[in-house]
Structure formats: structure tokens, C-alpha cells
Enzyme design. Sequence first.
Site, PDB file in Angstrom:
ATOM      1  N   THR A  75       0.830  -1.199   0.000  1.00  0.00           N
ATOM      2  CA  THR A  75       0.000   0.000   0.000  1.00  0.00           C
ATOM      3  C   THR A  75       0.867   1.253   0.000  1.00  0.00           C
ATOM      4  OG1 THR A  75      -1.813  -1.126   1.112  1.00  0.00           O
ATOM      5  CG2 THR A  75      -1.729   1.273   1.363  1.00  0.00           C
ATOM      6  N   ASN A 134      -5.534  -9.522  -8.044  1.00  0.00           N
ATOM      7  CA  ASN A 134      -5.593 -10.287  -6.796  1.00  0.00           C
ATOM      8  C   ASN A 134      -6.875 -11.092  -6.644  1.00  0.00           C
ATOM      9  OD1 ASN A 134      -6.126  -7.397  -6.748  1.00  0.00           O
ATOM     10  ND2 ASN A 134      -6.891  -7.709  -4.677  1.00  0.00           N
ATOM     11  N   GLN A 166       0.817  -8.950  -6.366  1.00  0.00           N
ATOM     12  CA  GLN A 166       0.191 -10.270  -6.474  1.00  0.00           C
ATOM     13  C   GLN A 166       0.993 -11.208  -7.378  1.00  0.00           C
ATOM     14  OE1 GLN A 166      -2.327 -12.510  -4.685  1.00  0.00           O
ATOM     15  NE2 GLN A 166      -2.621 -10.313  -4.451  1.00  0.00           N
ATOM     16  N   ALA A 176       5.922  -8.090   1.062  1.00  0.00           N
ATOM     17  CA  ALA A 176       6.543  -9.317   1.558  1.00  0.00           C
ATOM     18  C   ALA A 176       5.529 -10.410   1.883  1.00  0.00           C
ATOM     19  CB  ALA A 176       7.368  -9.004   2.812  1.00  0.00           C
ATOM     20  N   HIS A 177       4.387 -10.030   2.480  1.00  0.00           N
ATOM     21  CA  HIS A 177       3.498 -11.097   2.959  1.00  0.00           C
ATOM     22  C   HIS A 177       2.820 -11.864   1.827  1.00  0.00           C
ATOM     23  CE1 HIS A 177      -0.643  -9.124   2.868  1.00  0.00           C
ATOM     24  NE2 HIS A 177       0.106  -8.057   2.751  1.00  0.00           N
ATOM     25  N   THR A 229      13.652   4.876  10.910  1.00  0.00           N
ATOM     26  CA  THR A 229      14.503   3.707  11.143  1.00  0.00           C
ATOM     27  C   THR A 229      13.885   2.492  10.456  1.00  0.00           C
ATOM     28  OG1 THR A 229      15.189   4.650  13.237  1.00  0.00           O
ATOM     29  CG2 THR A 229      15.548   2.286  12.954  1.00  0.00           C
ATOM     30  N   CYS A 248     -12.902  -7.411   1.721  1.00  0.00           N
ATOM     31  CA  CYS A 248     -11.981  -6.281   1.814  1.00  0.00           C
ATOM     32  C   CYS A 248     -11.158  -6.445   3.081  1.00  0.00           C
ATOM     33  CB  CYS A 248     -12.724  -4.957   1.787  1.00  0.00           C
ATOM     34  SG  CYS A 248     -13.691  -4.686   3.257  1.00  0.00           S
TER      35      CYS A 248
HETATM   36  N1  PLP Z   1      -1.695  -4.539  -4.290  1.00  0.00           N
HETATM   37  C1  PLP Z   1      -2.310  -5.717  -4.432  1.00  0.00           C
HETATM   38  C2  PLP Z   1      -2.593  -6.247  -5.795  1.00  0.00           C
HETATM   39  C3  PLP Z   1      -2.704  -6.461  -3.297  1.00  0.00           C
HETATM   40  O1  PLP Z   1      -3.333  -7.637  -3.444  1.00  0.00           O
HETATM   41  C4  PLP Z   1      -2.417  -5.937  -2.014  1.00  0.00           C
HETATM   42  C5  PLP Z   1      -2.811  -6.648  -0.793  1.00  0.00           C
HETATM   43  O2  PLP Z   1      -3.641  -7.508  -0.777  1.00  0.00           O
HETATM   44  C6  PLP Z   1      -1.758  -4.689  -1.929  1.00  0.00           C
HETATM   45  C7  PLP Z   1      -1.413  -4.022  -3.077  1.00  0.00           C
HETATM   46  C8  PLP Z   1      -1.437  -4.068  -0.597  1.00  0.00           C
HETATM   47  O3  PLP Z   1      -0.294  -4.642  -0.029  1.00  0.00           O
HETATM   48  P1  PLP Z   1      -0.039  -4.542   1.556  1.00  0.00           P
HETATM   49  O4  PLP Z   1      -1.022  -5.470   2.206  1.00  0.00           O
HETATM   50  O5  PLP Z   1       1.380  -4.988   1.737  1.00  0.00           O
HETATM   51  O6  PLP Z   1      -0.227  -3.124   1.933  1.00  0.00           O
END
Ligand code: PLP
Length: 347
Positions: free
Chosen positions: A30, A113, A141, A162-163, A201, A288
Site C-alpha cells: 500500500t 488479486n 500479487q 513481503a506477505h 529507522t 476487503c
Molecule cells: N496490491 C495488491 C494487488 C494487493 O493484493 C495488495 C494486498 O492484498 C496490496 C497491493 C497491498 O499490499 P499490503 O497489504 O502490503 O499493503
Amino acid sequence: MRALLDRARQQVANLVGVDPGQVIFTSGGTEANVTALAPAHAGIANDAAHCFVSAIEHPSVLGGGRFPAERVSILSVSSDGVIDCTQLRADLTAFVTASPDTPFLVAVMAANNETGALQPVAEIASIVHELGGKLHCDGVQAAGKIPLDLDALGADMMSLSAHKIGGPQGVGALVLGRSLAQLNDRLISGGGQEHRWRAGTENVSGIIGFGIAADAAVKALARTSNLQDMRDRLETEVMAIAPDAVVIAQTVERLANTMCFAVDGMSAENLVIAFDLAGVAVSAGAACSSGKVERSHVLEAMGVEAALANGAVRVSLGHDTSDRDIELFLTAWRDIHARFVARRQAA
Ligand code: PLP
């Protein structure tokens, strides 16, 4: 500490074929998206700069980041959920003809996604550059699921998280293309971290985890995978059990691990609960971040009827998904669908 950060930066850089100096760590996808979507990144600093985003973007892109709402235009997608390049060229040409001196930035994702549909990023990059704009690509994604090479794609910036590749939550990166060389508008000013582009940091433990996940993803991509065969088999079986099921974006190239399907009249919320009770985790296509199921803007942009879109669920497979998991899913689906048909007949 510096050596650990340098190593992680190299590992993340390897994921998208860039030099470590092009990677700026952020708090996630994000923040990377919102950092990228600034008028200053459309070209020369110009308050009138315009932003084009596709209709299927993540909410952090869909709003146009730091562009004022009146300078954000939405690009359409086909009924298969793929950005329409002919329309894109027409929209951008009309814009450039009407406002020849206004810089513009286009933001598209590499893979969606909800549906997994891959987007024609390289083709879009060549159209955007031919017409004088800059391109940001949300690679969140797609990263780790398909090979991504920033130079080959031709994007000027790319976001990563990363996640989404098995790393920790709360860390991501904005990758700058060689064409951009530097960020013109930093999101957080303060100390000298991240080349002064993103002060504060560093989240060292998160960044190290991101690096390890990126390294594992690069190695996994180099191995052959049977994920797509497994996903295709799953789709065939789902439809054999329920001929009224529709696999969304089935005809286009998609991420091998993603399947999004729906049955007209079934509720996604009920489906998620029913699968959960059977020990299977699926997500509502439109879930969401607050966990609420809302109408999917992606399926809406694809023109999917509300009665079908409201039932869309996403099934994600991983390298550790086994044949037993698939059997568990199909047994649950057989049962859930039979109950749905019985209820419909009784009504
Ligand atoms: N962009 C896409 C296509 C996503 O699927 C997501 C999260 O699901 C994001 C951006 C946002 O990433 P983050 O959760 O690391 O803020």
C-alpha cells in the site's frame, strides 16, 4: 545491521532483476503504491499532471494515490478482466491530443488479486512511453508466482509486498526503474534512510524476512511446478460437480495458483463459512481488508452480473497444497452444492 539490510536489498532486487540501489523498503504494498502515485512521478513536477489507473486495481491504486480525484481517470478492462490495450491507446491518445503539455502516469497491476488474470504490462509500457507517459506496476500479487523482470516489462516503478510471497506482514518495497533514477516526491521526509526517499529507522527484522522470502521465491520459480495442472484439475472437478459454476477469467492467462468461481444465487459469505466448517479456507472474492464482503469492483468492472459476483470465492493453492487437500475441498464442495440445489428446489 547494514550488512543484513544490504543482503535483503540484494535478495529483493533479484526477485525483479534490478540492482539493489533501485529498491526502497516501505511498510508494504500500500505504501509503495501511494508513494509511486504522486504527480511529480508523472514527469517534470507539474500540478496539472494526470493519473490513469485500471478499473481492477487494488484500492491503494484505484484512488490515484496523491493525485487529486479530478485528475484520476479509470481505464476499462475486458469481460475477462484484462486491461484493454486498444482502449488504453485510444484514451491516452485522446488525452495527449487535448493536453499535449500535461505529464501523465499510468498505473496497472501485473496480476489481479481476485481473478489472477495476468495483465499485458510490457505492451502497456510501450504504449505509455510512446505517448510520453510513465508507468507504475503493482507487482504485489504477481511477484514470486511468475518471473518478473522490471526492465523486460518496461515499467518505471513497481510495488512489492513481503506477505504475498510468504514473508512477514508490514514490509514491502517500491522498486524504481532505471528510467526514473530517483523519486521526485518522497512520502516521508526526515532522516537519511532509504536514500532519503523514505525516512524512519528501517524495519530491520521485517526487511530481513522479506529478503529470505524473496530468495526462496526466486528458487521456487526456478523449479518446475505442477500448480497449474492442479488448479486446472480442480476447476474441471468443481464444474463437474456443479455445472452451474462459472470460473471467472478462465479463458485468459492467469496466475497458476488462483481460482475464482461463483454460482448464480449463492452467497460468497455463506460459502466461506460452509467451507470453513469443512476445514477449508477460501476467501470471498470481494472480501476487503476489514473482513466485510462488499461488492467486488473488479467483477463489476468486468461486467459480471451482481447475482453471480455476490457468490464469487477465491481459492488459492500453494506449493504445499496436496492431493489430499484437493480431495477435502471437492468433498466439501459436493456437499455444499448439493444442499444449495436441494434448498433451491424446495423454495
Ligand atoms: N496490491 C495488491 C494487488 C494487493 O493484493 C495488495 C494486498 O492484498 C496490496 C497491493 C497491498 O499490499 P499490503 O497489504 O502490503 O499493503
